[in-house]
Design a protein around this motif. Sequence first.
Motif, mmCIF file in Angstrom:
data_model
loop_
_atom_site.group_PDB
_atom_site.id
_atom_site.type_symbol
_atom_site.label_atom_id
_atom_site.label_comp_id
_atom_site.label_asym_id
_atom_site.label_seq_id
_atom_site.Cartn_x
_atom_site.Cartn_y
_atom_site.Cartn_z
ATOM 1 N N LEU A 99 -19.282 -15.643 16.095
ATOM 2 C CA LEU A 99 -19.222 -16.507 14.911
ATOM 3 C C LEU A 99 -19.007 -15.676 13.650
ATOM 4 O O LEU A 99 -18.229 -16.051 12.766
ATOM 5 C CB LEU A 99 -20.511 -17.323 14.780
ATOM 6 C CG LEU A 99 -20.815 -18.323 15.898
ATOM 7 C CD1 LEU A 99 -22.002 -19.183 15.523
ATOM 8 C CD2 LEU A 99 -19.612 -19.202 16.213
ATOM 9 N N GLY A 100 -19.707 -14.531 13.574
ATOM 10 C CA GLY A 100 -19.572 -13.666 12.409
ATOM 11 C C GLY A 100 -18.151 -13.162 12.259
ATOM 12 O O GLY A 100 -17.588 -13.158 11.159
ATOM 13 N N VAL A 138 -13.076 -12.948 9.364
ATOM 14 C CA VAL A 138 -11.614 -12.874 9.366
ATOM 15 C C VAL A 138 -11.014 -13.870 8.374
ATOM 16 O O VAL A 138 -9.991 -13.605 7.749
ATOM 17 C CB VAL A 138 -11.086 -13.125 10.807
ATOM 18 C CG1 VAL A 138 -9.621 -13.485 10.795
ATOM 19 C CG2 VAL A 138 -11.305 -11.904 11.659
ATOM 20 N N ASN A 139 -11.690 -15.020 8.231
ATOM 21 C CA ASN A 139 -11.153 -16.055 7.348
ATOM 22 C C ASN A 139 -11.718 -15.985 5.936
ATOM 23 O O ASN A 139 -11.426 -16.859 5.124
ATOM 24 C CB ASN A 139 -11.435 -17.434 7.949
ATOM 25 C CG ASN A 139 -10.639 -17.637 9.226
ATOM 26 O OD1 ASN A 139 -9.459 -17.316 9.286
ATOM 27 N ND2 ASN A 139 -11.287 -18.133 10.251
ATOM 28 N N ASP A 182 -6.578 -12.162 1.374
ATOM 29 C CA ASP A 182 -5.549 -11.380 2.044
ATOM 30 C C ASP A 182 -5.893 -11.284 3.525
ATOM 31 O O ASP A 182 -6.873 -10.639 3.894
ATOM 32 C CB ASP A 182 -5.499 -9.976 1.411
ATOM 33 C CG ASP A 182 -4.516 -9.074 2.124
ATOM 34 O OD1 ASP A 182 -3.788 -9.582 3.013
ATOM 35 O OD2 ASP A 182 -4.477 -7.880 1.801
ATOM 36 N N PRO A 183 -5.112 -11.952 4.403
ATOM 37 C CA PRO A 183 -5.467 -11.957 5.823
ATOM 38 C C PRO A 183 -5.552 -10.554 6.421
ATOM 39 O O PRO A 183 -6.350 -10.315 7.325
ATOM 40 C CB PRO A 183 -4.348 -12.775 6.471
ATOM 41 C CG PRO A 183 -3.329 -13.045 5.435
ATOM 42 C CD PRO A 183 -3.913 -12.740 4.101
ATOM 43 N N ALA A 202 -11.595 -5.992 8.379
ATOM 44 C CA ALA A 202 -13.050 -6.120 8.391
ATOM 45 C C ALA A 202 -13.526 -6.652 9.738
ATOM 46 O O ALA A 202 -14.497 -6.153 10.320
ATOM 47 C CB ALA A 202 -13.493 -7.040 7.263
ATOM 48 N N GLY A 203 -12.804 -7.667 10.259
ATOM 49 C CA GLY A 203 -13.176 -8.241 11.549
ATOM 50 C C GLY A 203 -13.096 -7.215 12.664
ATOM 51 O O GLY A 203 -13.983 -7.149 13.531
ATOM 52 N N ASN A 204 -12.045 -6.391 12.635
ATOM 53 C CA ASN A 204 -11.890 -5.376 13.675
ATOM 54 C C ASN A 204 -13.038 -4.378 13.664
ATOM 55 O O ASN A 204 -13.520 -3.963 14.714
ATOM 56 C CB ASN A 204 -10.562 -4.643 13.493
ATOM 57 C CG ASN A 204 -9.385 -5.500 13.924
ATOM 58 O OD1 ASN A 204 -9.572 -6.519 14.587
ATOM 59 N ND2 ASN A 204 -8.187 -5.111 13.537
ATOM 60 N N VAL A 205 -13.462 -3.995 12.447
ATOM 61 C CA VAL A 205 -14.587 -3.051 12.357
ATOM 62 C C VAL A 205 -15.844 -3.695 12.948
ATOM 63 O O VAL A 205 -16.571 -3.075 13.731
ATOM 64 C CB VAL A 205 -14.818 -2.623 10.889
ATOM 65 C CG1 VAL A 205 -16.088 -1.795 10.778
ATOM 66 C CG2 VAL A 205 -13.624 -1.829 10.382
#
Lengths: 77, 248
Positions: free
Chosen positions: B136-137, B142-143, B147-148, B154-157
């Motif tokens: 969920l985090g 990601v959203n 800027d996608p 950030a999501g990848n980290v």
Amino acid sequence: MNEFLHMGGYAAYVWPAYGIATLVLLGLLVATWKGLRNAEATLKALESARPARRRTRNSGRKAADQTAGTPVEASEG
Amino acid sequence: MHRFANPARFLRLSAVLLPWCAGATVILTILGLWFSLFSSPPDYQQGETVRIMYIHVPAAWMSLFVYTNMAIAAAVGLVWKHPLADLFAKAAAPIGAGFTFVCLVTGSLWGAPMWGTWWVWDARLTSVLILFFLYLGYMALVNAFDDPQRGMKAGNVLLLVGIVNVPIIKFSVDWWNTLHQPASVVRMGGPSIDPSMLTPLLVMAGAFTAYFLSVVMLRVRTEIAQRKIQTLRLSVAGDGVVTDGMQG
């Protein structure tokens, strides 16, 4: 058949487990399918509205940039 | 692998693979339900509640499998800046979250009659709950950016940091005292489960995997379309600003 549905007295646990799995997986599939249809429709609409104009404008812009070196935006509109 | 990691090539490849994966999902689901509801015996201790296992355990496997794949994609996305890897992670997240949710709820439904409790804060249950929150985090993070690209990064980290949770989940039943039983399929010395129960388990796992592949392909396709839409919109918006400026 009744015995099968009864699940040895554990019907209240077994069937909700299968039900929730079905609900989540089908729900995700439907949401995904709708999302894809929406995105493809939007993309199609955008592409069919723009491409002809865009291509000519872009090529015109490049040509103008090369010859005049001034912002093309000023000559449009 | 790199040869397949090009959006246009992906679209072509997925168009070929999708019908097979979808067909496999349908056939394996029907087979799996037949095995798990009709042609497998009740457990000598747990009675008919053992049938919850055929949903619960494959869902648990998928929750870890999907997360691990997302973390690999995150590494690829961060190191090689490959756009398709980012899109895969983003597309897979809701499916992984769905499997984790199913795992948690079915576990609860199984725990209530067999353990006498819906929930305990022990190592296995808590670490799976954390996995659910990681999904969920990631989806929220990601959203959360305009800027996608920054959102993806950030999501990848987060995905890479969260991968420590995967071995913790796997070994939690061995490292700590817990109500949850230890592994009986993926273990040293082979499965300790009867073939009549192993078959439905594996067929259901196959069905879930085929389902994941089918849905993730559809979702990556959606993401690719969305990215094209964004590019088009940006160029339209750019032109729009110019004309607005002219009129004003």
